[in-house]
Design an enzyme around this catalytic site. Structure first.
Site, PDB file in Angstrom:
ATOM      1  N   ASP A   1       0.862  -1.008  -0.232  1.00 50.47           N
ATOM      2  CA  ASP A   1       0.039  -0.152  -0.032  1.00 50.47           C
ATOM      3  C   ASP A   1       0.964   1.270  -0.141  1.00 50.47           C
ATOM      4  O   ASP A   1       2.021   1.237  -0.106  1.00 50.47           O
ATOM      5  CB  ASP A   1      -0.985   0.179   1.298  1.00 50.47           C
ATOM      6  CG  ASP A   1      -2.215   0.722   0.802  1.00 50.47           C
ATOM      7  OD1 ASP A   1      -2.377   1.785   0.326  1.00 50.47           O
ATOM      8  OD2 ASP A   1      -3.217  -0.028   1.041  1.00 50.47           O
TER       9      ASP A   1
ATOM     10  N   HIS B   1      -3.369   2.818  -4.502  1.00 52.23           N
ATOM     11  CA  HIS B   1      -2.478   2.165  -3.416  1.00 52.23           C
ATOM     12  C   HIS B   1      -1.147   1.849  -3.534  1.00 52.23           C
ATOM     13  O   HIS B   1      -0.767   0.809  -2.846  1.00 52.23           O
ATOM     14  CB  HIS B   1      -3.276   1.241  -2.667  1.00 52.23           C
ATOM     15  CG  HIS B   1      -4.719   1.763  -2.059  1.00 52.23           C
ATOM     16  ND1 HIS B   1      -4.553   2.487  -0.812  1.00 52.23           N
ATOM     17  CD2 HIS B   1      -6.005   1.668  -2.234  1.00 52.23           C
ATOM     18  CE1 HIS B   1      -5.823   2.979  -0.473  1.00 52.23           C
ATOM     19  NE2 HIS B   1      -6.840   2.681  -1.248  1.00 52.23           N
TER      20      HIS B   1
ATOM     21  N   GLU C   1     -10.583   2.361  -4.736  1.00 53.63           N
ATOM     22  CA  GLU C   1     -10.211   3.751  -4.653  1.00 53.63           C
ATOM     23  C   GLU C   1      -9.219   4.353  -5.445  1.00 53.63           C
ATOM     24  O   GLU C   1      -8.404   5.248  -5.113  1.00 53.63           O
ATOM     25  CB  GLU C   1      -9.888   4.057  -3.047  1.00 53.63           C
ATOM     26  CG  GLU C   1     -10.923   3.560  -2.038  1.00 53.63           C
ATOM     27  CD  GLU C   1     -10.158   3.568  -0.634  1.00 53.63           C
ATOM     28  OE1 GLU C   1     -11.241   4.007   0.116  1.00 53.63           O
ATOM     29  OE2 GLU C   1      -9.172   3.333  -0.313  1.00 53.63           O
TER      30      GLU C   1
END
Ligand code: ACM
Length: 535
Positions: free
Chosen positions: A192, A253, A310
């Protein structure tokens, strides 16, 4: 008698008295047995079986004998030091196949305990049930008959070690507890923004550069798992019937990888620097393919998690980079979202070629990837439509909605560190899941393969705080995943929960005590006051 012995005896008396009081006050406890999770069917008769020095533990076939030897060792500290007539604990791996995978029977009579299953995992869970009874009864088992099988095949726990790294010993301790709770999936969030935590031999900078830092200290020395560590942990988990699913998050990420290899970074602005992989360089896909080769060689699970969540947080440069815009036009992808979906489909194809099934967060439902190639993790509790859409399209789904299955949410009204969203995630809410939302899955029950508790660690820097956020909620999620709805009853679960808390005490786990919320104080968050980035 030494002071230490007196203390130990006092402690023992206290535990026996607590258990006796519980049994007198709560007669249902006799009937429901101190088992976590509650079995599908159980009945208790009069009498008991004592585990003592003459008790033999036997298995008929090779696998049963191995499990018998393991149990023999595990019982060493529980065996009562007294001589009684010989009695036996027997493991039977039957070949009749009359039980579903993970199912088992456990029959305790005063002379013989029989553990029977038609799969190695079922036999293992029979052993874990027996151990729970033996620990709670301190060597004495109630005469009983248990017929057990799980509600869901996927009973998972996800740990984010990118934001903060906890290390091998903590992971092994959690695997032990998961095994005891009949949980079988450890989803490991290893990559991440804040750190890349797995050694990849072809790309050493992923760890020499990408593993530096964590959520509250970007300069913290590199922490990561070597490939030898990974092999050790995968084997440790397999012995406990736990499958490890690694997560290699993309195309968003990706900041840690982008710091290490800026040539494959897709940019990002402000605090989202390098948030995405470059979405149309062949070099990026070569990198992903090579990393996946090493991941696939380390993790035998048929599934690899590729994130997919995301992306919009940090894909700003996709809108302005002429090369990316040209690629969108050339491939008829319409826009940046179309490009994101193209990326997901390419990675799904890579995994199909490697003989693995992709798992992705629920954004992948819209990517056009085939439901034969991928499994969806539904996480956006405020978008049940995404769950329904996934099911209608034919995807298999694992349920892990933020409310109530994110463990970084606050678990009590007075707690101040952690997330909230129109409330928090109490142990009761976790326990009751998925029944309050099960109507969304009507007619698609077969596509729901299970559920999982997720711990994101932006606000969890220390093992003590991790324990506090995970326990005892893990026992509730285990029961939500295992026990059929007809055998679930939250008030009975809460009544027997002190037995699980006693077990946590013996392991030195720092937990939240829902009965005396002030007893174990809420450990603080990392110093940096942070804005949470997981939406
Ligand atoms: C997620 O919480 N971003 C899957």
């Amino acid at each position: 008698m030494s002071g230490k012995e007196i203390k130990t005896n006092d402690l023992h008396m206290k535990k026996v008295l607590t258990l006796c009081c519980l049994l007198i006050i709560i007669p249902e406890l006799w009937a429901q047995l101190p088992l976590f999770p509650t079995p599908a069917k159980q009945s208790v008769q009069k009498g008991n079986f004592t585990i003592h020095n003459q008790t033999t533990v036997e298995g008929q076939d090779e696998h049963s004998r191995q499990l018998a030897a393991t149990l023999d060792k595990e019982l060493q500290s529980i065996r009562l030091a007294r001589k009684e007539s010989k009695n036996t604990i027997k493991f039977i791996l039957n070949s009749t196949g009359d039980q579903v995978k993970d199912g088992y029977r456990l029959h305790v009579t005063p002379e013989v305990v029989t553990l029977e299953a038609s799969s190695p995992s079922g036999l293992f869970y029979a052993k874990e049930s027996l151990l729970q009874l033996a620990r709670a009864g301190e060597g004495t088992l109630p005469t009983c008959r248990i017929e057990d099988a799980p509600r869901y095949a996927w009973r998972g726990f996800m740990l984010d070690e990118s934001r903060h790294f906890f290390g091998k010993e903590k992971v092994k301790q959690y695997l032990d507890i998961m095994a005891s709770l009949r949980m079988n999936i450890f989803h490991w969030h290893l990559t991440d923004e804040q750190g890349w935590r797995i050694e990849i031999k072809q790309y050493p900078k992923l760890t020499t550069v990408g593993a530096i830092g964590n959520w509250h200290d970007p300069q913290a020395p590199a922490t990561f798992y070597t490939q030898e560590d990974i092999k050790e942990i995968v084997a440790y988990a397999a012995q406990r019937q736990i499958m490890i699913i690694p997560e290699f998050d993309m195309p968003g990420h990706a900041s840690a990888a982008g710091r290490a290899y800026p040539e494959i970074s897709g940019g990002g602005e402000g605090r989202w620097q390098h948030f995405t992989y470059h979405p149309c360089k062949e070099e990026t896909f070569q990198f992903i393919n090579n990393v996946l080769d090493e991941i696939v060689s380390l993790f035998p699970a048929p599934y690899i998690h590729i994130g997919g969540d995301e992306v919009h947080f940090g894909n700003q440069s996709w809108f302005t980079d002429p090369q990316i815009q040209q690629f969108i036009a050339d491939h008829n992808l319409k826009n940046e979202l179309g490009l994101e979906h193209y990326f997901i489909r390419r990675v799904a194809d890579m995994l199909t070629q490697k003989g693995r099934t992709m798992i992705g967060w629920d954004e992948i439902v819209d990517s056009g990837v085939s439901p034969t190639q991928a499994i969806v993790m539904w996480w956006r509790h405020d978008k049940p439509s995404q769950l329904v859409k996934a099911l209608e399209q034919g995807f298999r789904v694992i349920m892990t909605p933020r409310r109530p299955l994110y463990g970084d949410f606050v678990q009590y009204g007075t707690h101040t560190v952690g997330r909230t969203w129109n409330g928090y995630n109490s142990i009761e809410d976790i326990y009751r899941f998925p029944d309050p939302i099960i109507h969304f899955t009507k007619n698609y029950e077969d596509q729901i393969i299970g559920l999982q508790l997720n711990i994101w660690t932006e606000r969890i820097a220390q093992p003590k705080r991790l324990d506090f956020m995970v326990f005892p909620r893990l026992a509730a999620v285990a029961e939500a995943a295992w026990t059929p709805a007809r055998s679930k009853e939250c008030s009975l679960f809460m009544q027997k929960l002190p037995v699980f808390l006693n077990y946590l005490d013996t392991l030195g786990i720092y937990y939240f005590n829902p009965f005396r919320p002030e007893q174990h104080a809420e450990p603080g968050a990392p110093e940096k006051e942070d804005i949470l980035q997981n939406g």
